[in-house]
Design a protein around this motif. Structure first.
Motif, short mmCIF file in Angstrom:
data_model
loop_
_atom_site.label_atom_id
_atom_site.label_comp_id
_atom_site.label_asym_id
_atom_site.label_seq_id
_atom_site.Cartn_x
_atom_site.Cartn_y
_atom_site.Cartn_z
N PRO A 34 0.85 -1.17 0.24
CA PRO A 34 0.09 0.06 0.06
C PRO A 34 0.77 1.51 -0.19
O PRO A 34 1.95 1.56 0.60
CB PRO A 34 -0.71 0.00 1.43
CG PRO A 34 0.01 -1.02 2.08
CD PRO A 34 0.68 -2.06 1.19
N VAL A 35 0.33 2.46 -0.68
CA VAL A 35 1.25 3.62 -0.73
C VAL A 35 0.83 4.36 0.34
O VAL A 35 -0.21 4.47 0.80
CB VAL A 35 0.57 4.43 -2.20
CG1 VAL A 35 1.51 5.72 -2.35
CG2 VAL A 35 0.90 3.42 -3.40
N PRO A 36 1.95 4.96 1.21
CA PRO A 36 1.64 5.80 2.21
C PRO A 36 1.05 6.93 1.83
O PRO A 36 1.02 7.62 0.66
CB PRO A 36 3.30 6.14 2.72
CG PRO A 36 3.99 5.17 1.89
CD PRO A 36 3.46 4.78 0.81
N THR A 37 0.69 7.75 2.84
CA THR A 37 -0.14 8.82 2.73
C THR A 37 0.85 10.14 3.08
O THR A 37 1.71 9.82 4.03
CB THR A 37 -1.39 9.02 3.50
OG1 THR A 37 -1.24 8.79 4.78
CG2 THR A 37 -2.47 8.03 3.01
N ALA A 38 0.66 11.10 2.64
CA ALA A 38 1.68 12.43 2.95
C ALA A 38 0.68 13.70 3.14
O ALA A 38 -0.23 13.76 2.39
CB ALA A 38 2.74 12.56 1.90
N THR A 39 1.32 14.55 4.02
CA THR A 39 0.79 16.17 4.25
C THR A 39 1.96 16.94 4.36
O THR A 39 3.13 16.43 4.55
CB THR A 39 0.18 15.89 5.73
OG1 THR A 39 0.77 15.43 6.59
CG2 THR A 39 -1.21 14.95 5.70
N ASP A 40 1.71 18.03 4.15
CA ASP A 40 2.74 19.24 4.13
C ASP A 40 2.19 20.49 4.95
O ASP A 40 1.07 20.75 4.56
CB ASP A 40 3.09 19.40 2.76
CG ASP A 40 4.49 20.39 2.68
OD1 ASP A 40 5.56 19.75 3.15
OD2 ASP A 40 4.39 21.63 2.22
N ASN A 41 3.29 21.10 5.26
CA ASN A 41 2.63 22.47 5.74
C ASN A 41 2.32 23.48 4.85
O ASN A 41 1.66 24.26 5.39
CB ASN A 41 3.90 23.19 6.97
CG ASN A 41 5.19 23.48 5.90
OD1 ASN A 41 5.49 22.62 5.00
ND2 ASN A 41 5.72 24.51 6.28
N VAL A 42 2.79 23.08 3.69
CA VAL A 42 2.44 24.29 2.71
C VAL A 42 1.63 23.60 1.54
O VAL A 42 0.49 24.16 1.07
CB VAL A 42 3.60 24.82 2.11
CG1 VAL A 42 3.10 25.82 0.99
CG2 VAL A 42 4.55 25.77 3.23
N THR A 43 2.11 22.59 0.74
CA THR A 43 1.57 21.88 -0.30
C THR A 43 0.25 21.29 0.13
O THR A 43 0.30 20.46 0.97
CB THR A 43 2.72 21.12 -0.90
OG1 THR A 43 3.70 21.94 -1.23
CG2 THR A 43 2.09 20.58 -2.40
N ASP A 44 -0.75 21.32 -0.70
CA ASP A 44 -1.85 20.58 -0.31
C ASP A 44 -1.54 19.06 -0.85
O ASP A 44 -0.83 18.63 -1.46
CB ASP A 44 -2.98 21.18 -1.38
CG ASP A 44 -4.23 20.33 -1.12
OD1 ASP A 44 -4.67 19.37 -1.92
OD2 ASP A 44 -5.12 20.57 -0.26
N ALA A 45 -2.34 18.00 0.16
CA ALA A 45 -1.82 16.76 -0.10
C ALA A 45 -2.07 16.14 -1.48
O ALA A 45 -1.39 15.32 -1.78
CB ALA A 45 -2.62 15.80 1.09
N SER A 46 -3.03 16.78 -2.18
CA SER A 46 -3.18 16.20 -3.30
C SER A 46 -2.30 16.48 -4.50
O SER A 46 -2.13 16.08 -5.48
CB SER A 46 -4.75 16.60 -3.92
OG SER A 46 -4.71 18.20 -4.05
#
Length: 936
Positions: free
Chosen positions: A670-682
């Motif tokens: 399964p591919v991990p999920t990512a979040t960022d302080n600036v860039t939208d997750a999508s």
């Protein structure tokens, strides 16, 4: 003024005005002229202590000739240097006894000469070309002559010194100057020369005093820049120099310079008239100076003047008032004195013609006096309420005692000593008076007289009037407005203060009511200055002048302006990262720009920086404000960068099987999920290094999350590919009967073996001492001996995973004896094992039970190996076919006995009933095995 004692040098007194009457004093005034031309511009130039006069004779033909005059022999014309001269000659100086005369005589141009009785007139140098020279001074013995010469008419003049041995030698100029210089006089011993010099032809002349040490400039009166001065005479001993100089008021005034003071002292005009004066000679002691001065009587042409202790008096007044001379129609234009100060010569007018004269003062002299600030025959003013002081100094040349008498003193006035007092000469008298309001405008005629023992009297009369004090004056101040540059706020103000009464003044300068400078003792008519460092803005400045009784003020405004805006330099860019977990930055430290201000004043800096800065570019505006409110602006760039890695989260690892029939897996983790302080997750890019297929074992897949700023975060995932083991199945035990001792043939089938991964298997059959046919295939066969033969089947998948299963081939001899006790022993051991397992399941037993269980199981397997028909499980049996039956039974008994012992111990520890039952069965089995082994 001068008074002379018999046979001595004159006694000179500090006096101001002379007495108007004299008793018994005489002065001889003699006219110097020729019988044929008595009144034709004859002028006396020098007179010695013996009364010898030299000078220039005039005649109707406009020629001149040098002469020597004595009372006994009259005028003697010295002639000219050479026959054929034009006759323009003059005597300029003589030795102490008059035996040597020097001067100049014209022959095409003036030539210096030296005259003696023996040699007559002889030039000091050959008469050549257009050169000229003047002999102006001679030493007392006539051996040293000084003067001026030039190589040709337009060449610069040079001062020279002549002796018989050296001839004419130029004297050194100051600092090697090559301009003009003249020599006007020389001391008695010839060591001191005076005159004038200029550094170059365009510079002003300056008086000098020369000795063997060099030429010393005497400067000008008041050190006037660009002014001129000339030294015209020197005293016999060389210590006093007199002449004329430009003053700060741009007048020409006589001066006296002395080695004692080293400075020029100005000689005032007669009556302090606003005109000019010149000093031509000085007595040996320096107290008598003779020359010329303008006066109220002769404002333009001037008259002969004598300075006694620097106090001027006209020669005419001196002779008339002090010596009762009958002057008839005499006028004295200029005069020079003898070294002892008792004789005077010069040029005068009598009976309408110009002539030289010789004045000899009588040796019988009367007292003389002076009264300070009180003009004889005039009026003096004393201010109401202010002390007025007047000093009289009287001297009797004969040294006699003097008697004081005073009349007309106003009320309140005192005289010290009092009127009627007698005292030795000189006598000093102080008059002191403080006028009161009742004295305002009233005239008090005062007469003060001094009488010597012979009855000769000198008196001074004047009027004393009370007057009101005059308020000092101050010229208005001009407002000033300046631009403040480089922090400089210095402003100088000046004004002229004056007092009608000539009182010393106190000048006070104040700024904004605060006293900043005060001067006392300021003379009336002085220009006063005030320099102050002002702050920015407007300031009230006041100058107050006071004479101690009244005051006057003047004010103005000094404004220090600042019209220059500050200068602000570009501030450097500030590059920062976002706050942790945020899309903005806070607490950003800005580097202020460099600012300056032309006024030098402090500059205040401010900015519009926000509390937080968004991602990207923010422009901060700096504002610089000086003290005057002028503003300058500058910008600074603040760049916020995203340097924070994304946050990536996923599984730690996955476990998968190989694909069916394959040696690898194509499963995807399964591919991990990512979040960022600036860039939208999508919009976060997620990459990996995943292979197309995963081999058996562990493979680490690295997932990368990349935000729009290029920041990278990694997440490792372990992919574990499992290859499940194949299962070998050798089938059930094969039981066959052999009719002979060789054994029997049996077939084995392993086709029920399988691979959970559906991979093709490899087969491998093996049995001890049995040759198997088809040992590498699913089925096999072979000849098996009587007894039990264990056959192993090992299957291997393509990955290399193996699994082994065993099967027994039991070959019995037909009609073989069955041993029932052996079977019973096996059964008992089986029961012991069963009860021990049940006890283990309850969890109430310990290590003894586990040991007993293993021993009971071993005993049962040994029975199986002996050929009994009981099997405990599908596991591997003991490969003990090579042992004899009796040996197998012996081992079975030993293991059985050990099992019984441990079961009994375990029962004793736990009290478990199952263990007691197991113990009973183990004992029974051991007994049965023992009995079986003892049977035939």
């Amino acid at each position: 003024m001068a008074c002379f004692a018999r046979g001595s040098a004159p006694l000179l007194l500090s006096v101001f005005a002379l007495a108007s009457t004299a008793f018994g004093q005489q002065a001889a005034i003699e006219r110097v002229s020729t019988a044929s031309f008595p009144f034709q511009g004859t002028a006396g130039i020098r007179v010695n202590d013996a009364g010898v006069v030299i000078g220039t004779l005039g005649n109707p033909f406009a020629t001149t000739a040098p002469f020597v005059w004595t009372r006994a022999s009259g005028v003697r014309n010295l002639g000219v240097v050479k026959t054929g001269g034009d006759g323009k000659s003059a005597a300029n100086a003589m030795s102490a006894d008059g035996s040597v005369v020097v001067g100049h005589s014209w022959y095409l141009s003036p030539r210096a000469f030296r005259w003696t009785e023996a040699e007559g007139m002889r030039p000091l140098e050959p008469i050549l070309g257009s050169a000229y020279s003047y002999a102006n001074g001679v030493s007392a013995d006539g051996s040293v002559i000084v003067g001026t010469r030039s190589e040709y008419q337009s060449a610069p003049s040079r001062a020279f010194r002549w002796t018989q041995a050296t001839g004419l030698i130029d004297i050194d100029a100051i600092d090697g100057g090559v301009g003009h210089s003249t020599a006007e006089d020389v001391s008695s011993d010839g060591s001191v020369i005076v005159g004038a010099w200029a550094a170059d032809v365009s510079s002003p002349l300056r008086a000098y005093r020369w000795t063997s040490a060099g030429m010393q400039s005497l400067g000008t009166i008041g050190a006037v820049s660009g002014g001129q001065s000339t030294a015209r005479a020197v005293s016999s001993d060389g210590s006093f120099v007199v002449g004329s100089s430009t003053t700060p008021e741009q007048r020409t005034r006589g001066f006296v310079w002395s080695t004692a003071t080293g400075a020029m002292e100005e000689l005032p005009t007669i009556g302090n008239f606003a005109g000019d004066s010149i000093a031509y000679s000085v007595s040996t002691d320096g107290r008598v100076v003779a020359g010329w001065s303008t006066s109220s009587w002769s404002p333009s042409g001037g008259e002969a003047c004598v300075w006694i202790d620097r106090v001027p008096i006209s020669l005419h007044t001196l002779l008339k008032q002090n010596y009762s001379a009958e002057l008839q129609s005499w006028m004295f234009l200029t005069c020079r004195c003898s070294p002892d100060g008792t004789r005077f010569t010069g040029e005068g007018i009598v009976e309408g013609g110009r002539t030289a004269f010789c004045v000899t003062l009588d040796e019988t002299l009367q007292p003389t006096q002076i009264a300070t600030d009180a003009p004889k025959g005039g009026a003096a003013y004393a201010e109401i309420g202010r002390p007025y002081r007047l000093t009289y100094v009287a001297t009797d040349p004969d040294g006699q005692n003097l008697t004081l008498k005073a009349t007309g003193l106003p009320s309140g006035a005192t005289l010290s000593p009092p009127s009627g007092a007698t005292g030795p000469s000189p006598m000093t008298v102080e008059l002191e008076w403080t006028p009161q309001p009742i004295h305002f405008g009233r005239l008090h005629p005062i007469v003060v007289s001094f009488t010597d023992e012979f009855g000769s009297t000198v008196l001074h009369d004047f009027g004393l009037i009370g007057k009101l004090n005059q308020t000092p004056t101050v010229e208005p101040l001009t407002p000033r407005r300046i631009e403040c540059v480089d922090g400089t706020h210095l402003v100088e103000l000046s004004t002229v203060v004056a007092d009608g009464n000539k009182h010393p003044l106190t000048v006070t300068w104040s700024v904004n009511g605060q006293v900043e400078q005060e001067e006392t003792g300021v003379a009336s008519g002085t220009e006063v200055r005030f320099e102050f460092d002002y702050d920015h803005g407007a300031h009230q400045v006041e100058v107050r002048v006071s004479d101690g009784y009244s005051a006057k003020s003047a004010g103005t405004v000094v404004t220090v302006e600042d019209t220059l805006a500050p200068l602000i330099m570009a501030a450097p860019d500030v590059v920062v990262a976002t706050d942790a977990g945020e899309a903005f930055a806070t607490n950003v430290t800005l580097t202020p720009p460099t600012v300056s201000d032309g006024s030098g004043h402090p500059v205040t800096l401010a900015n519009d920086a926000p509390a937080s800065y968004s991602l990207g570019l923010t422009i901060v505006t700096w504002t610089a404000t000086d003290e005057a409110g002028h503003v300058a602006k500058g910008q600074q760039r603040v760049i916020v960068e995203d340097r924070e890695q994304p946050t990536i989260v996923g599984s730690a690892g996955v476990k998968v099987n190989v694909d069916p029939g394959k040696t690898f897996s194509t499963a995807r983790p399964p591919v991990p999920t990512a979040t960022d302080n600036v860039t939208d997750a999508s919009r976060i890019a997620i990459t990996d290094d995943m292979p197309v297929t995963f081999p058996v074992g562990q493979t680490i897949v690295t997932f990368k999350a990349i935000d729009e700023a290029g920041n990278v975060a990694e997440w490792p995932v372990t992919v574990t590919v499992v290859n499940r083991r194949p299962r070998a199945n050798a089938g059930k035990d094969v039981r066959i009967t052999s009719t002979n001792d060789r054994g029997a043939r049996a077939s084995l089938d392993g086709s029920r073996s399988f691979d959970p991964n559906q991979q093709k298997l490899k087969f491998d059959w093996s049995a001890a001492e049995v040759k198997l046919a088809g040992a590498k295939s699913a089925k096999t066969s072979g000849l098996f001996p009587v007894g039990v033969t264990t056959v192993s089947l090992t299957v291997t998948d393509p990955v290399g995973a193996k699994h082994t299963d065993r099967v027994r081939v039991i070959v019995k001899r037909q009609n073989a004896k069955v041993r029932p006790r052996g079977r019973a022993a096996n059964a008992s051991f089986a029961e012991a094992e069963k009860h021990a397992r049940q006890s283990l399941a309850s969890g109430a037993v310990g290590a003894s039970t586990v040991a007993a269980l293993g021993q009971a199981n071993a005993a049962a397997r040994l029975g199986d190996a002996a050929g009994d028909e009981i099997r405990w499980d599908d596991g591997i049996s003991y490969d003990s076919a090579s042992l004899s039956y009796a040996e197998l039974r012996l081992l079975q008994r030993a293991y059985g006995a050990a099992a019984a012992r441990d079961l009994l111990v375990a029962y004793a520890e736990s009290g478990e009933e199952e263990l007691l039952a197991a113990y009973v069965h183990a004992v029974q089995g051991t007994l049965e095995a023992h009995a079986d082994s003892s049977e035939p």
